[in-house]
Design a protein around this motif. Structure first.
Motif, short mmCIF file in Angstrom:
data_model
loop_
_atom_site.label_atom_id
_atom_site.label_comp_id
_atom_site.label_asym_id
_atom_site.label_seq_id
_atom_site.Cartn_x
_atom_site.Cartn_y
_atom_site.Cartn_z
N GLU A 95 0.89 -1.13 -0.21
CA GLU A 95 0.03 -0.18 -0.37
C GLU A 95 1.09 1.47 -0.06
O GLU A 95 0.44 1.79 -0.81
N MET A 96 2.42 0.82 0.78
CA MET A 96 3.04 2.11 1.31
C MET A 96 3.60 2.83 -0.71
O MET A 96 3.53 4.10 -1.30
N TRP A 97 3.92 1.88 -1.37
CA TRP A 97 4.64 1.85 -2.94
C TRP A 97 3.75 1.75 -3.75
O TRP A 97 3.72 0.96 -5.03
N SER A 98 2.20 1.74 -3.75
CA SER A 98 1.53 1.51 -4.61
C SER A 98 1.64 1.33 -5.78
O SER A 98 0.93 0.99 -7.26
N THR A 99 2.32 3.59 -6.11
CA THR A 99 2.43 3.66 -7.55
C THR A 99 4.41 4.17 -6.74
O THR A 99 5.01 3.76 -6.42
N TRP A 100 4.71 4.04 -8.43
CA TRP A 100 5.91 4.94 -9.22
C TRP A 100 6.20 5.89 -7.83
O TRP A 100 7.68 5.79 -7.36
N ASP A 101 5.74 6.07 -7.78
CA ASP A 101 5.85 7.28 -7.29
C ASP A 101 6.23 7.61 -6.15
O ASP A 101 7.04 7.86 -5.35
N LYS A 102 5.93 7.52 -5.57
CA LYS A 102 5.30 6.61 -4.11
C LYS A 102 6.28 5.38 -3.20
O LYS A 102 7.40 5.34 -3.10
N PHE A 103 6.99 4.53 -4.95
CA PHE A 103 8.43 3.80 -3.99
C PHE A 103 9.04 4.76 -4.32
O PHE A 103 10.63 4.43 -3.69
#
Length: 425
Positions: A173-181
């Motif tokens: 959930e914390m890295w659900s998108t590449w921007d969040k990764f």
């Protein structure tokens, strides 16, 4: 142009009734119709194919198999190309998915497996997987052996030390998108002073570029890699990951990669299903410290192969019996249980044996469910004969960027120039 879509790996076939056909695309006229005649099987080295053959012989004591482990996936494809050009062909041959498009373009070199398994031969398998072995005329030249569902492996102990969540669902959930990764990586590096991910070429670009709707070719088979915004965006995510200062810049399979898994040189690495055993081999003392979570974005796949029967095979019926026995949904489920090879049959992917699979080495993470969801959510796209060469050129541009030989701002054009040179234009 009515082309079938073709994605990264390949699937397997169900237990269908054996239908012996005299179709002109089948075996040689002098071939034996005996399903227990000795057949020659060309496989890759280093994948434990002998174990599969031994299990087959346990199921069929009267069968006879001559297994030849030809070499690497590329060496096997090269040997097959030479054999098809006029040499002696095997009765059964394994073809890696990356090498498959050039063989699919010439389906007459292979038995159309519909003549042995029926017109519904592909119904039991992932559509995009069986589609990868389907020619324009509808003939099916290969039965998928496996797929390579994508995930990320991460060090829970290192995440905890950085103040990050460690539960796979919370991490996903914390890295659900590449921007969040990238944001998560920046938090990790700020807290620890250490790199977050092993490299940007395989762990980031290879993952993102396999989540697109169209890749290096359009759906009708035209080259679009140099003007496809989805590919450029995927490449840009890799560059931005590098610019964020969170990559260890350790290429996969380089001399520092295996030690890096063991000594904490990075906390995250890409982990298609077939790569999990490599983590256990390279870092045995880290048992229980790793976890498995889904990659950012939607699904993904890396890997897979098919088994095909050349048209001039001496014993196509014996080769088919092997396929029918070992690559059925039941056979793939059994194979997964003994080797971890990830199945491509829908029934297997949705079975409790596969979806419920965990491993204490990876902290009993929901590996089976994560991998199954990855390939079930994976969208297909057309792969052409130069897909592998184009992908290698773009990956190498990122490797050179991480090595300091190419500026980030120049990496995309460098990759395009290399790709054009590799494919002759």
């Amino acid at each position: 142009m009515n082309r079938r879509k073709l994605a990264l790996p390949i699937a397997a076939i169900g237990a269908f009734a054996l239908l012996i056909s005299g179709c002109s695309s089948g075996g040689s006229e002098s071939g034996s119709g005996d399903p227990n005649a000795e057949f020659e099987f060309w496989s890759f080295t280093g994948i434990g194919q002998k174990d599969s053959v031994d299990r087959y012989l346990e199921k069929n004591p009267d069968a006879k198999v001559k297994l030849s482990e030809v070499g690497s996936t590329t060496e096997t494809a090269t040997a097959l190309t030479a054999a098809l050009a006029g040499g002696r062909v095997p009765d059964l041959v394994m073809i890696q998915n990356d090498d498959l498009p050039k063989f699919v373009e010439n389906p007459g070199n292979f038995v159309d497996l519909r003549t042995l398994g029926g017109d519904d031969i592909g119904d039991d398998y992932l559509d995009w997987a069986i589609g990868g072995a389907t020619a324009e005329d509808g003939s099916i030249i290969g039965i998928p052996t496996d797929v390579g569902g994508l995930s990320f492996a991460y060090r829970a102990d290192l995440f905890e030390a950085a103040g990050l969540p460690t539960d796979p669902a919370e991490v996903a959930e914390m890295w659900s998108t590449w921007d969040k990764f990238i944001e998560m990586g920046e938090k990790y590096t700020a807290a620890t002073g250490e790199p977050f991910v092993d490299n940007v070429e395989t762990s980031v670009f290879f993952s993102t570029v396999n989540q697109v709707s169209e890749k290096y070719y359009s759906s009708d088979g035209e080259l679009i890699y140099d003007k496809n915004p989805e590919v450029e965006d995927a490449f840009d995510i890799a560059v931005r990951t590098y610019d964020a200062g969170i990559s260890a810049s350790i290429p996969a399979w380089s001399s520092g990669w295996a030690p890096g898994k063991a000594n904490g040189a990075f906390a995250v690495t890409t982990a298609p299903s077939w790569m999990l055993s490599g983590i256990k081999t390279d870092a045995p003392d880290t048992e229980g410290l790793w976890r498995i979570a889904s990659v950012p974005g939607v699904g993904g796949n890396w890997g897979g192969s098919v088994i095909a029967i050349p048209a001039r095979a001496d014993n196509p019926e014996a080769a088919w019996q092997y396929i029918e026995t070992m690559l059925s949904p039941k056979g793939q489920t059994e194979h997964f249980a003994t080797t971890g090879t990830f199945p491509a049959a829908n029934e297997a992917l949705n079975s409790e044996e596969v979806r419920g699979y965990t491993d204490p080495f990876f902290g009993d993470s929901p590996i089976g469910a994560t991998m199954s969801d990855s390939v079930l959510e994976f969208s297909s796209f057309y792969n052409g004969p130069d897909t592998s060469a184009i992908g290698a050129a773009l990956l190498n541009a990122l490797v050179d960027m991480e090595a300091g030989n190419v500026k980030p701002a120049d990496a995309w054009q460098t990759g395009l120039d290399s790709a054009k040179a590799a494919i002759g234009g």
